[in-house]
Scaffold this motif. Structure first.
Motif, PDB file in Angstrom:
ATOM      1  N   MET A 100       1.413   6.578   3.307  1.00 52.56           N
ATOM      2  CA  MET A 100       1.336   4.773   3.041  1.00 52.56           C
ATOM      3  C   MET A 100       2.540   4.497   3.407  1.00 52.56           C
ATOM      4  O   MET A 100       3.694   4.579   2.781  1.00 52.56           O
ATOM      5  CB  MET A 100       0.959   4.863   2.184  1.00 52.56           C
ATOM      6  N   THR A 101       3.344   2.736   4.299  1.00 52.06           N
ATOM      7  CA  THR A 101       3.654   3.490   4.508  1.00 52.06           C
ATOM      8  C   THR A 101       3.920   1.032   4.115  1.00 52.06           C
ATOM      9  O   THR A 101       2.950   0.930   4.444  1.00 52.06           O
ATOM     10  CB  THR A 101       4.386   2.949   6.113  1.00 52.06           C
ATOM     11  N   PRO A 102       5.372   0.316   3.756  1.00 51.99           N
ATOM     12  CA  PRO A 102       5.136  -0.614   3.693  1.00 51.99           C
ATOM     13  C   PRO A 102       4.870  -1.809   5.384  1.00 51.99           C
ATOM     14  O   PRO A 102       4.736  -0.699   6.135  1.00 51.99           O
ATOM     15  CB  PRO A 102       6.624  -1.172   3.658  1.00 51.99           C
ATOM     16  N   GLY A 103       4.345  -3.076   4.469  1.00 53.24           N
ATOM     17  CA  GLY A 103       3.612  -3.351   5.720  1.00 53.24           C
ATOM     18  C   GLY A 103       5.212  -3.766   6.754  1.00 53.24           C
ATOM     19  O   GLY A 103       5.963  -4.056   5.891  1.00 53.24           O
ATOM     20  N   PRO A 104       5.112  -4.940   7.162  1.00 47.45           N
ATOM     21  CA  PRO A 104       5.691  -5.401   7.705  1.00 47.45           C
ATOM     22  C   PRO A 104       6.586  -6.317   7.374  1.00 47.45           C
ATOM     23  O   PRO A 104       7.883  -7.109   7.130  1.00 47.45           O
ATOM     24  CB  PRO A 104       5.561  -6.066   9.560  1.00 47.45           C
ATOM     25  N   LYS A 105       5.981  -7.088   6.319  1.00 49.24           N
ATOM     26  CA  LYS A 105       6.759  -8.136   5.721  1.00 49.24           C
ATOM     27  C   LYS A 105       7.051  -7.483   3.958  1.00 49.24           C
ATOM     28  O   LYS A 105       8.211  -8.389   3.237  1.00 49.24           O
ATOM     29  CB  LYS A 105       6.496  -9.705   5.350  1.00 49.24           C
ATOM     30  N   ASN A 106       6.935  -6.639   3.792  1.00 55.05           N
ATOM     31  CA  ASN A 106       6.367  -6.066   2.651  1.00 55.05           C
ATOM     32  C   ASN A 106       5.857  -7.120   1.414  1.00 55.05           C
ATOM     33  O   ASN A 106       6.679  -7.294   0.708  1.00 55.05           O
ATOM     34  CB  ASN A 106       7.913  -5.002   1.878  1.00 55.05           C
ATOM     35  N   LEU A 107       4.740  -8.274   1.766  1.00 47.56           N
ATOM     36  CA  LEU A 107       4.531  -8.688   0.845  1.00 47.56           C
ATOM     37  C   LEU A 107       3.090  -8.983   1.146  1.00 47.56           C
ATOM     38  O   LEU A 107       2.776  -8.210   1.751  1.00 47.56           O
ATOM     39  CB  LEU A 107       5.498 -10.560   1.599  1.00 47.56           C
ATOM     40  N   ILE A 108       3.043  -9.680  -0.100  1.00 44.28           N
ATOM     41  CA  ILE A 108       0.497  -9.131  -0.170  1.00 44.28           C
ATOM     42  C   ILE A 108       0.389 -10.053   0.950  1.00 44.28           C
ATOM     43  O   ILE A 108      -0.388  -9.924   1.151  1.00 44.28           O
ATOM     44  CB  ILE A 108       0.242 -10.382  -1.633  1.00 44.28           C
ATOM     45  N   THR A 109       1.495 -10.859   1.911  1.00 46.12           N
ATOM     46  CA  THR A 109       0.485 -11.734   2.692  1.00 46.12           C
ATOM     47  C   THR A 109       1.204 -11.053   3.825  1.00 46.12           C
ATOM     48  O   THR A 109       0.529 -11.152   4.875  1.00 46.12           O
ATOM     49  CB  THR A 109       1.754 -13.001   3.233  1.00 46.12           C
ATOM     50  N   ASP A 110       0.849  -9.285   4.308  1.00 44.94           N
ATOM     51  CA  ASP A 110       0.708  -8.571   5.030  1.00 44.94           C
ATOM     52  C   ASP A 110      -0.348  -8.511   5.000  1.00 44.94           C
ATOM     53  O   ASP A 110      -1.760  -7.464   6.350  1.00 44.94           O
ATOM     54  CB  ASP A 110       1.626  -6.912   4.639  1.00 44.94           C
ATOM     55  N   VAL A 111      -1.858  -8.645   3.680  1.00 45.75           N
ATOM     56  CA  VAL A 111      -2.755  -8.555   4.196  1.00 45.75           C
ATOM     57  C   VAL A 111      -3.497 -10.099   4.841  1.00 45.75           C
ATOM     58  O   VAL A 111      -3.240 -10.676   4.469  1.00 45.75           O
ATOM     59  CB  VAL A 111      -3.866  -8.822   2.710  1.00 45.75           C
ATOM     60  N   PRO A 112      -4.307  -9.215   5.601  1.00 43.61           N
ATOM     61  CA  PRO A 112      -4.222 -10.706   6.983  1.00 43.61           C
ATOM     62  C   PRO A 112      -4.986 -12.162   6.209  1.00 43.61           C
ATOM     63  O   PRO A 112      -6.025 -11.836   5.763  1.00 43.61           O
ATOM     64  CB  PRO A 112      -4.955 -10.236   7.652  1.00 43.61           C
ATOM     65  N   GLY A 113      -4.773 -13.374   6.901  1.00 41.90           N
ATOM     66  CA  GLY A 113      -5.006 -14.273   6.149  1.00 41.90           C
ATOM     67  C   GLY A 113      -5.011 -14.555   5.164  1.00 41.90           C
ATOM     68  O   GLY A 113      -4.878 -16.209   4.186  1.00 41.90           O
ATOM     69  N   LEU A 114      -3.288 -13.568   4.075  1.00 48.04           N
ATOM     70  CA  LEU A 114      -3.314 -14.498   3.115  1.00 48.04           C
ATOM     71  C   LEU A 114      -2.113 -15.066   3.154  1.00 48.04           C
ATOM     72  O   LEU A 114      -1.444 -15.276   3.522  1.00 48.04           O
ATOM     73  CB  LEU A 114      -3.002 -12.984   1.914  1.00 48.04           C
ATOM     74  N   LEU A 115      -2.219 -16.378   2.160  1.00 49.85           N
ATOM     75  CA  LEU A 115      -0.651 -17.095   2.183  1.00 49.85           C
ATOM     76  C   LEU A 115      -0.668 -17.529   0.916  1.00 49.85           C
ATOM     77  O   LEU A 115      -0.986 -17.229  -0.050  1.00 49.85           O
ATOM     78  CB  LEU A 115      -1.149 -18.465   2.589  1.00 49.85           C
ATOM     79  N   VAL A 116       0.436 -17.464   0.396  1.00 51.42           N
ATOM     80  CA  VAL A 116       1.537 -17.836  -0.674  1.00 51.42           C
ATOM     81  C   VAL A 116       2.531 -18.971  -0.376  1.00 51.42           C
ATOM     82  O   VAL A 116       3.167 -19.050   0.241  1.00 51.42           O
ATOM     83  CB  VAL A 116       2.548 -16.670  -1.008  1.00 51.42           C
ATOM     84  N   GLY A 117       2.340 -19.773  -1.399  1.00 52.60           N
ATOM     85  CA  GLY A 117       3.455 -21.180  -2.211  1.00 52.60           C
ATOM     86  C   GLY A 117       3.723 -20.997  -3.199  1.00 52.60           C
ATOM     87  O   GLY A 117       2.642 -20.658  -3.512  1.00 52.60           O
ATOM     88  N   ASN A 118       4.977 -21.233  -3.463  1.00 56.30           N
ATOM     89  CA  ASN A 118       5.229 -21.797  -4.444  1.00 56.30           C
ATOM     90  C   ASN A 118       6.128 -23.195  -4.528  1.00 56.30           C
ATOM     91  O   ASN A 118       6.568 -23.611  -3.432  1.00 56.30           O
ATOM     92  CB  ASN A 118       7.327 -20.793  -4.184  1.00 56.30           C
ATOM     93  N   ALA A 119       6.714 -23.103  -5.755  1.00 60.98           N
ATOM     94  CA  ALA A 119       7.497 -24.224  -5.951  1.00 60.98           C
ATOM     95  C   ALA A 119       7.633 -24.704  -7.318  1.00 60.98           C
ATOM     96  O   ALA A 119       7.406 -24.098  -8.858  1.00 60.98           O
ATOM     97  CB  ALA A 119       6.301 -26.043  -6.499  1.00 60.98           C
ATOM     98  N   GLN A 120       9.016 -25.201  -7.505  1.00 62.72           N
ATOM     99  CA  GLN A 120      10.120 -24.890  -9.062  1.00 62.72           C
ATOM    100  C   GLN A 120      10.694 -26.214  -9.061  1.00 62.72           C
ATOM    101  O   GLN A 120      10.696 -26.990  -8.493  1.00 62.72           O
ATOM    102  CB  GLN A 120      10.905 -23.458  -8.699  1.00 62.72           C
ATOM    103  N   ASP A 121      10.511 -26.198 -10.568  1.00 66.27           N
ATOM    104  CA  ASP A 121      11.776 -27.184 -10.933  1.00 66.27           C
ATOM    105  C   ASP A 121      13.054 -26.491 -11.590  1.00 66.27           C
ATOM    106  O   ASP A 121      13.299 -25.399 -12.840  1.00 66.27           O
ATOM    107  CB  ASP A 121      11.606 -28.428 -11.908  1.00 66.27           C
ATOM    108  N   ASP A 122      14.413 -26.588 -11.228  1.00 61.98           N
ATOM    109  CA  ASP A 122      15.226 -25.783 -12.178  1.00 61.98           C
ATOM    110  C   ASP A 122      15.802 -26.314 -13.096  1.00 61.98           C
ATOM    111  O   ASP A 122      16.201 -25.755 -13.547  1.00 61.98           O
ATOM    112  CB  ASP A 122      16.389 -25.934 -10.457  1.00 61.98           C
ATOM    113  N   ALA A 123      15.422 -27.267 -13.230  1.00 63.47           N
ATOM    114  CA  ALA A 123      15.872 -28.351 -14.713  1.00 63.47           C
ATOM    115  C   ALA A 123      14.643 -27.488 -15.914  1.00 63.47           C
ATOM    116  O   ALA A 123      15.084 -27.132 -17.179  1.00 63.47           O
ATOM    117  CB  ALA A 123      16.208 -29.833 -14.788  1.00 63.47           C
ATOM    118  N   LEU A 124      13.967 -27.813 -15.379  1.00 67.94           N
ATOM    119  CA  LEU A 124      12.439 -27.132 -16.047  1.00 67.94           C
ATOM    120  C   LEU A 124      12.805 -25.845 -16.267  1.00 67.94           C
ATOM    121  O   LEU A 124      12.607 -25.610 -17.410  1.00 67.94           O
ATOM    122  CB  LEU A 124      11.068 -27.227 -15.610  1.00 67.94           C
TER     123      LEU A 124
END
Length: 346
Positions: free
Chosen positions: A1-25
């Motif tokens: 077993m070896t890491p995928g090219p991004k070493n992210l969950i989005t190495d699973v084809p078709g999956l996408l991840v989005g982030n949003a944050q508020d630094d003051a919060l």
């Protein structure tokens, strides 16, 4: 077993991840989605979970696919992030079809970050907007550390964060993990230099410090987090929430079995884990893109890979956390000059 090219969950084809944050919060939201609905289930081992629509993910329930999953800060307020994601999905006419009606299916889980030093004096709940922003930013590339749902996360000794990791199995199946680490327990051994997950590290992905040479570890539980946040009620300010995913074609009950196995990754990376005051929860996801030949041994290997990915993702979350004004706890990278230099190896 070896890491995928991004070493992210989005190495699973078709999956996408989005982030949003508020630094003051000092808080935020993270969304996992795809262009088409995906199979999902869940398993909870913590004693204090905060969730939305997770009952739907039981094997005997009629809805077997979801449109997105949400990890959010904000405790119960953060469940509104799911509503923001639903708004965006509905605007795109995506969701469960009931006659002419469309109902987006968006389960979610939250962590407690209300006492982390951020500005929580809002008039209107900010998490609906954070959820929508996170969904709209979804991509196969996303930030780790102090991002999304991990923005205000804290572990026992350091800032927590958002982490991810992946593995590609010998049969071509890809497995990945995504986690917001905010546990009662510590992610490092006494002395703060070595990660509990060190035996599972690949290619210095969280500093390459190796395992702690000491023995008899785990008998003394010390927490800076308890000291600075809520000493009277230390068991009410925690949780590690995660998603493990694969492109192997799994049933809903098999997704749950993978989620169960993945909890081993939490216990390998956090000490103590699964306490009454943690809401430890893992979603199990299958995109169904790759058929597997044997449901027994191959399913077991997928669960094993998921546990390794989750342990590594937790360590990466803490390793990649970055300092911000008003932080209650230090980042792992701040403990000495060498640790900070290690960040160049990511």
């Amino acid at each position: 077993m070896t890491p995928g090219p991004k070493n992210l969950i989005t190495d699973v084809p078709g999956l996408l991840v989005g982030n949003a944050q508020d630094d003051a919060l000092k808080s935020g939201a993270t969304v996992l989605t795809s262009d088409s609905p995906f199979m999902a289930s869940v398993h909870v081992m913590g004693g204090a979970p905060g969730t939305r629509e997770t009952d739907l993910l039981a094997a005997d329930k009629s809805v077997d696919r979801v449109d997105a999953l949400v990890l959010s800060g904000g405790s119960a307020f953060g469940l509104d992030a799911c509503a923001g994601v639903s708004d965006s999905l509905y605007a795109r006419r995506r969701g469960f079809q009931v006659g002419r009606a469309i109902v987006p299916i968006v389960p979610g889980a939250i962590l407690f970050d209300l006492l982390n030093g951020g500005a929580k004096d809002w008039d209107d709940n900010p998490y609906r907007a954070l959820g929508r922003r996170a969904f709209e930013s979804a991509s196969d590339q996303f930030d780790l550390g102090s991002s999304g749902a991990g923005t205000g996360a804290l572990t026992a000794m350091h800032k927590g964060g958002l982490g991810s990791a992946s593995l590609v199995l010998d049969n071509g199946v890809t497995v990945g993990a995504l986690v917001a680490a905010n546990p009662l327990g510590s992610v490092t051994t006494p002395g703060d230099r070595h990660f509990w997950a060190a035996p599972f590290e690949i290619d210095r992905e969280f500093g390459g410090r190796g395992t702690d040479p000491a023995t008899g570890l785990g008998r003394q539980v010390i927490s800076r987090k308890v000291q600075v946040m809520h000493p009277a009620e230390p068991d009410k300010t925690n949780t590690t929430i995660a998603i493990v995913a694969t492109d192997a074609a799994l049933t809903k009950s098999q997704c749950q079995r993978v989620a169960v196995a993945a909890h081993d990754g939490i216990s390998r990376a956090i000490v103590p884990a699964h306490t009454p005051g943690d809401g430890d929860l893992v979603f199990g996801v299958s995109t169904g893109a790759r058929e597997i030949r044997s449901t027994g041994p191959e399913l077991g290997m997928i669960g094993h890979a998921a546990s390794i990915c989750l342990a590594r993702a937790i360590a990466r979350a803490v390793y990649l956390a970055t300092p911000a004004e008003g932080d209650l706890l230090p980042c792992w990278s701040q403990q000495d000059g060498a640790a900070a230099a290690d960040l160049g190896s990511v």
